[in-house]
Design an enzyme around this catalytic site. Structure first.
Site, PDB file in Angstrom:
ATOM      1  N   CYS A   1       4.198  -1.375 -12.533  1.00 42.06           N
ATOM      2  CA  CYS A   1       4.677  -0.255 -13.349  1.00 42.06           C
ATOM      3  C   CYS A   1       5.836  -0.751 -14.203  1.00 42.06           C
ATOM      4  O   CYS A   1       6.889  -0.124 -14.296  1.00 42.06           O
ATOM      5  CB  CYS A   1       5.068   0.950 -12.496  1.00 42.06           C
ATOM      6  SG  CYS A   1       6.297   0.610 -11.222  1.00 42.06           S
TER       7      CYS A   1
ATOM      8  N   ALA B   1       0.770  -1.240   0.000  1.00 43.93           N
ATOM      9  CA  ALA B   1       0.000   0.000   0.000  1.00 43.93           C
ATOM     10  C   ALA B   1       0.807   1.299   0.000  1.00 43.93           C
ATOM     11  O   ALA B   1       0.333   2.305  -0.509  1.00 43.93           O
ATOM     12  CB  ALA B   1      -0.961   0.002   1.195  1.00 43.93           C
TER      13      ALA B   1
ATOM     14  N   ARG C   1       8.092   2.185   5.770  1.00 43.39           N
ATOM     15  CA  ARG C   1       7.178   2.875   4.852  1.00 43.39           C
ATOM     16  C   ARG C   1       5.773   3.033   5.425  1.00 43.39           C
ATOM     17  O   ARG C   1       4.918   3.668   4.814  1.00 43.39           O
ATOM     18  CB  ARG C   1       7.113   2.121   3.510  1.00 43.39           C
ATOM     19  CG  ARG C   1       8.377   2.283   2.687  1.00 43.39           C
ATOM     20  CD  ARG C   1       8.465   1.258   1.551  1.00 43.39           C
ATOM     21  NE  ARG C   1       7.339   1.303   0.627  1.00 43.39           N
ATOM     22  CZ  ARG C   1       7.243   2.122  -0.417  1.00 43.39           C
ATOM     23  NH1 ARG C   1       8.205   3.004  -0.661  1.00 43.39           N
ATOM     24  NH2 ARG C   1       6.199   2.078  -1.226  1.00 43.39           N
TER      25      ARG C   1
ATOM     26  N   ASP D   1       3.845  -9.459   6.193  1.00 40.07           N
ATOM     27  CA  ASP D   1       4.239 -10.160   4.978  1.00 40.07           C
ATOM     28  C   ASP D   1       2.990 -10.799   4.372  1.00 40.07           C
ATOM     29  O   ASP D   1       2.068 -11.194   5.104  1.00 40.07           O
ATOM     30  CB  ASP D   1       5.269 -11.240   5.325  1.00 40.07           C
ATOM     31  CG  ASP D   1       5.873 -11.868   4.089  1.00 40.07           C
ATOM     32  OD1 ASP D   1       5.276 -12.840   3.578  1.00 40.07           O
ATOM     33  OD2 ASP D   1       6.937 -11.405   3.643  1.00 40.07           O
TER      34      ASP D   1
END
Length: 458
Positions: free
Chosen positions: A232, A112, A140, A162
């Site tokens: 991406c 996320a 993060r 995880d």
């Protein structure tokens, strides 16, 4: 940038991909600037200047020039999120697969951080739906929390786990988004340094990691639930090959997402299972590289084992009455404590919270209201930004832009004090945070860890 700047064999690896135009791709990287786009927060209305709309997202807009977002108070208030336009295609997928949203759903954003797709998913669901935003990397999680705090909703849970930790929560989620870690070739134009990291070996390593992540998370998806997969990357191994692997190894069927020719998106099919995928190429779309797809699960992974929460907190009624007084419609919320902090989440999500608490490491649930000191609440920053706060029970101090920047920097604010007590500090009707108004000064309670640190360039 010229043709020879791309990593060796990179362009050759794409020549046979459907819709790939080598010269157009090179020209886009040589001469076209990267686009700047934002997505409006539908829950926080502002007079934000908007330019052309992103065609596949009603709340997405391109900006003609890139402003200094750091020095825009509306950004810090959560009026919008700065997001790559192609990533907003997930909104179109969500509205395609859940057009009515009659029954409450549970949605998981597995990878996320920093929170772009989480805030997008949160905008696409209702308060009766639950969003679980998971970030694997502990460092993060704070930026993910900050961005969801700004968005203001209370139907979110942030976890730090995880993917394999979700194995024990069979058939829990109706929708799972896996925006998978990848080789990153879709970001070459915005981040040319990423070219130095690209190699065929790294692509293969990413493919293996993606398979592990998807295998780990598969049991947590309900029968007839949807798996949204995106990267991406332009690499076939990380995109169409993954779709073939998913449809071969698991009982998943492809879902075709309607697109319009004018959007410039390339629709592809995987070679073996003919699973639909959607490729975004710079030069064809106004945005960066993306691959997205959607699959529906046709098998059951079994039900979640019954879990009865026998350890229900016994909360002091007097304290709860004080805390409830700060929320709109407090009876719609389930209240609980973590250490000395009072928190609240939409009442519909109480049992989900209890189940997840048993299986996962939860970093944030709903909205953190604050701590009690006697009969007084020391309010939390999350409460200030929350849509749940009852603004009628607290002071509100409007700031102009210069004062708002002073506040966001935790500098002294040049303002006349007319009242005393805890006050929301607001800009153009949107809340930035708390301050304590005293007879001869203002105590700034904007969190130190997210204050503006840089100097504005004039």
């Amino acid at each position: 940038m010229d043709n020879y700047t791309f990593p060796p064999r990179f362009l050759d690896s794409l020549d046979h991909e459907q819709g790939f135009d080598r010269q157009n791709f090179i020209d886009a990287h040589q001469s076209e600037p990267a686009f700047t786009s934002i997505r409006i927060n539908p829950f926080k209305h502002s007079a934000l200047k908007k330019d052309a709309q992103v065609p596949w997202c009603a709340q997405g807009f391109y900006l003609n020039e890139r402003p200094s977002f750091t020095f825009d108070p509306l950004f810090h208030a959560g009026a919008y999120y700065v997001q790559e336009a192609t990533s907003m295609f997930i909104d179109h997928i969500m509205h395609t697969i859940r057009p009515d949203q009659e029954d409450p759903i549970r949605v998981l954003d597995l990878c996320a951080a920093p929170g772009g797709k989480s805030t997008l998913l949160n905008s696409a669901i209702k308060s009766t739906d639950l969003l679980v935003a998971n970030e694997i990397i502990k460092t993060r999680v704070p930026i993910l929390s900050d961005n969801l705090n700004r968005w203001g909703t209370s139907n979110t849970i942030i976890t730090n786990n995880d993917p394999k930790d979700f194995n024990s929560i069979h058939s829990f989620f109706d929708v799972i988004l896996v925006d998978a870690p990848c080789s990153g070739s879709g970001m070459f134009r915005k981040d040319p340094a990423a070219m130095n990291e690209w190699s065929e070996g790294n692509v293969n390593l990413c493919h293996q990691r993606q398979e592990r992540i998807l295998a780990d998370i598969y049991p947590a998806l309900k029968e007839d639930g949807y798996l949204i997969y995106s990267t991406c990357s332009y690499s076939h191994q990380e995109n169409e090959d993954i779709l073939d692997w998913l449809c071969t190894e698991f009982d998943l069927e492809t879902v075709r997402i309607p697109i319009y020719k004018g959007w410039g998106i390339v629709e592809t099919e995987s070679p073996v299972k003919k699973a639909w995928g959607y490729r975004f190429y710079p030069g064809k779309v106004q945005g960066e590289g993306l691959f997205a797809s959607c699959l529906r699960k046709k098998a059951s992974s079994g039900g979640l084992s019954n879990y009865k929460n026998n350890g229900q907190q016994k909360l002091p009624a007097k304290e709860m009455d004080i805390v409830k007084g700060y929320l709109n419609q407090p009876d719609d919320f389930y209240f609980f404590k973590v250490a000395d902090d009072w928190l609240a989440i939409n009442r519909e999500h109480k049992e989900s919270l209890n189940i997840l608490h048993r299986h996962l490491y939860i970093k944030k649930s709903g909205v953190r209201i604050g701590k009690l000191a006697g009969n007084d609440l020391i309010p939390d920053h999350e409460l200030a930004l929350s849509l749940a706060i009852d603004k009628s029970v607290v002071l509100d101090t409007p700031l102009n832009k210069e004062q708002a920047i002073q506040y966001l920097r935790r500098d002294n604010i040049d303002i006349q004090i007319a009242n005393k007590g805890w006050s929301l500090m607001s800009y153009e009707g949107l809340v930035l945070g708390w301050a304590k108004l005293l007879p001869n000064r203002i105590n700034n309670y904007y969190p130190k860890e997210i204050r503006i640190m840089t100097q504005q360039v004039v």
